[in-house]
Design an enzyme around this catalytic site. Structure first.
Site, mmCIF file in Angstrom:
data_model
loop_
_atom_site.group_PDB
_atom_site.id
_atom_site.type_symbol
_atom_site.label_atom_id
_atom_site.label_comp_id
_atom_site.label_asym_id
_atom_site.label_seq_id
_atom_site.Cartn_x
_atom_site.Cartn_y
_atom_site.Cartn_z
ATOM 1 N N SER A 1 4.472 2.961 -8.037
ATOM 2 C CA SER A 1 3.207 2.904 -7.334
ATOM 3 C C SER A 1 2.659 4.308 -7.166
ATOM 4 O O SER A 1 3.420 5.266 -7.027
ATOM 5 C CB SER A 1 3.387 2.247 -5.961
ATOM 6 O OG SER A 1 2.138 2.067 -5.333
ATOM 7 N N ARG B 1 9.632 3.660 8.370
ATOM 8 C CA ARG B 1 9.180 5.036 8.512
ATOM 9 C C ARG B 1 7.656 5.078 8.410
ATOM 10 O O ARG B 1 7.080 4.841 7.347
ATOM 11 C CB ARG B 1 9.807 5.911 7.424
ATOM 12 C CG ARG B 1 9.355 7.364 7.442
ATOM 13 C CD ARG B 1 10.142 8.189 8.432
ATOM 14 N NE ARG B 1 9.671 9.567 8.453
ATOM 15 C CZ ARG B 1 10.078 10.517 7.624
ATOM 16 N NH1 ARG B 1 10.972 10.236 6.685
ATOM 17 N NH2 ARG B 1 9.616 11.744 7.731
ATOM 18 N N TYR C 1 2.841 -1.409 -10.242
ATOM 19 C CA TYR C 1 3.439 -2.459 -11.065
ATOM 20 C C TYR C 1 4.869 -2.666 -10.609
ATOM 21 O O TYR C 1 5.607 -1.696 -10.389
ATOM 22 C CB TYR C 1 3.392 -2.104 -12.557
ATOM 23 C CG TYR C 1 1.984 -2.149 -13.107
ATOM 24 C CD1 TYR C 1 1.324 -3.363 -13.264
ATOM 25 C CD2 TYR C 1 1.310 -0.980 -13.430
ATOM 26 C CE1 TYR C 1 0.023 -3.414 -13.741
ATOM 27 C CE2 TYR C 1 0.007 -1.021 -13.912
ATOM 28 C CZ TYR C 1 -0.630 -2.236 -14.062
ATOM 29 O OH TYR C 1 -1.918 -2.283 -14.529
ATOM 30 N N HIS D 1 -5.633 4.080 -7.759
ATOM 31 C CA HIS D 1 -4.421 3.424 -7.255
ATOM 32 C C HIS D 1 -3.803 2.596 -8.371
ATOM 33 O O HIS D 1 -4.521 2.002 -9.192
ATOM 34 C CB HIS D 1 -4.765 2.511 -6.069
ATOM 35 C CG HIS D 1 -3.724 1.483 -5.766
ATOM 36 N ND1 HIS D 1 -3.870 0.148 -6.113
ATOM 37 C CD2 HIS D 1 -2.507 1.577 -5.169
ATOM 38 C CE1 HIS D 1 -2.802 -0.525 -5.724
ATOM 39 N NE2 HIS D 1 -1.963 0.308 -5.163
ATOM 40 N N GLY E 1 12.125 -0.230 12.447
ATOM 41 C CA GLY E 1 12.873 0.748 11.681
ATOM 42 C C GLY E 1 12.153 1.347 10.503
ATOM 43 O O GLY E 1 12.672 2.236 9.837
#
Length: 393
Positions: free
Chosen positions: A180, A350, A197, A194, A348
């Protein structure tokens, strides 16, 4: 939806050690998906993208043969077409990441910062980030290869959000791999882009896939309208789609226009491209060839546009308009993007990793409207009324 968000969120995973063969236990699973058409399975596919992007795991431990068998196979030599799709997709995204990063570095003159991670349970990832470059304000290209377990709560979340009839007795062993990227240039004349896949499968205890699908797409988000850029970008995508199915481009282009739409603004995020989920209408080998074709077309679709626009002159007013358009980009990602919303709600996760898609700078002005007859109005008109840049048939 960025896959490379997993790199940092993976650090929050609970560490466990793999069991030996005589200690290993299997998780038996039952997953029922009603109505197996593309769109009726879209919530499962979107969930796959979310797991890949944000590394969602439940507290229980689940193992299957795939982790150990794939690890052993990697030590034996190069991956071939006879290997499981998991390993073939992994090899492809690693190579594609290196090629795209190299192309962007050549254009910018500054190198990416690379961060790599490994999981003892199985899996790895690499995030490449370029920030405050000569051409690009922010660029991120990431890959993730993840073995884990699909929690029932994650399925329930997608069923609630998308209204799909999905039930699962979990935890369910899964594999996900993908690439990505999001790239934001400095110059207001140059567009943001952007790409994503990915491959996802739910495992049987013996490591064979119970269910599998591919997803992804690529789209262009400019601040100023250059019709030849839009035509070029879409033509490159259509040429790739047409090699595999004449219906692909039309279907995926319209899907992209519908998905990347800022509902509260009544406008598209950009000029579109293609977007698809849970693609399993053909044999896996054939769809994998299609995925490789489209991934390998990224530089062809984007680099020529950048070379034309990156050194164009611009004014402070154009820069302010770019900041406003980036504000709309932020609005879509935070309000409507399924992967981002799910990740922000995941314990949890990030946050810095989840928000990797966002530009370094953006702007919001109260009741700001473009001047009548201006270039800014030209873009806004297209965003409110998406065009077919090339014939759909």
């Amino acid at each position: 939806m960025l896959v490379h968000a997993l790199v940092n969120s993976a650090r929050s995973f609970r560490r466990t050690s793999l069991l030996s063969n005589n200690q290993r236990f299997y998780a038996t699973t039952r997953t029922t998906v009603l109505n197996s058409s593309w769109r009726n399975k879209a919530s499962v596919a979107a969930l796959g993208a979310t797991v890949l992007a944000f590394g969602v795991l439940s507290a229980k431990e689940v193992y299957c043969d795939a982790v150990l068998e794939d690890k052993k196979r990697r030590t034996e030599g190069p991956i071939t077409d006879s290997d499981p799709m998991r390993l073939r997709m992994e090899a492809f995204v690693k190579g594609l990441q290196n090629r795209i990063v190299s192309d962007i570095e050549q254009l910018d003159g500054k190198q990416f910062t690379r961060t790599a991670w490994e999981r003892s349970e199985g899996g790895e990832g690499i995030t490449c980030v370029l920030q405050d470059g000569n051409v690009f304000e922010k660029a991120g290209v990431g890959i993730s290869i993840v073995y884990g377990q699909l929690p029932k709560a994650a399925v329930e979340q997608m069923r609630h959000d998308r209204g799909k009839e999905i039930s699962a007795d979990g935890p369910v062993p899964f594999f996900a791999a993908g690439i990505s990227l999001v790239i934001h240039p400095h110059n207001p004349n140059a567009p943001t882009v952007h790409l994503n896949y990915r491959y996802f499968e739910i495992e049987n205890p013996d490591g064979t896939p119970k269910m599998w699908w591919f997803g992804g797409g690529s789209d262009l988000t400019p601040s100023y309208l250059f019709e030849d850029d839009a035509i070029h970008f879409h033509q490159v995508l259509k040429d790739g789609c047409d090699k595999y199915d004449k219906k692909y481009y039309s279907t995926f282009k319209q899907w992209c226009d519908k998905y990347f739409f800022i509902k509260h603004r009544g406008e598209a995020r950009g000029l579109g491209g293609i977007f698809f989920d849970d693609l399993d209408d053909k044999p896996a080998d054939e769809i994998f060839s299609f995925i490789k074709e489209m991934g390998n077309r990224f530089s062809l679709s984007y680099i020529p546009i950048m070379k034309k626009r990156m050194n164009m002159k611009y004014t402070n007013e154009m820069r302010e308009w770019q900041q406003l358009r980036r504000g709309r980009y932020v609005e879509f990602n935070l309000v409507w993007d399924r992967g981002t919303k799910f990740g922000l709600q995941t314990p949890g996760a990030r946050i810095e990793a989840i928000l990797m898609t966002l530009p370094l700078t953006a702007r919001w002005e109260y009741m700001k409207e473009p001047e009548e007859g201006s270039r800014e109005e030209d873009l806004q008109e297209v965003l409110k009324n998406p065009r077919d840049w090339i014939p759909l048939n």
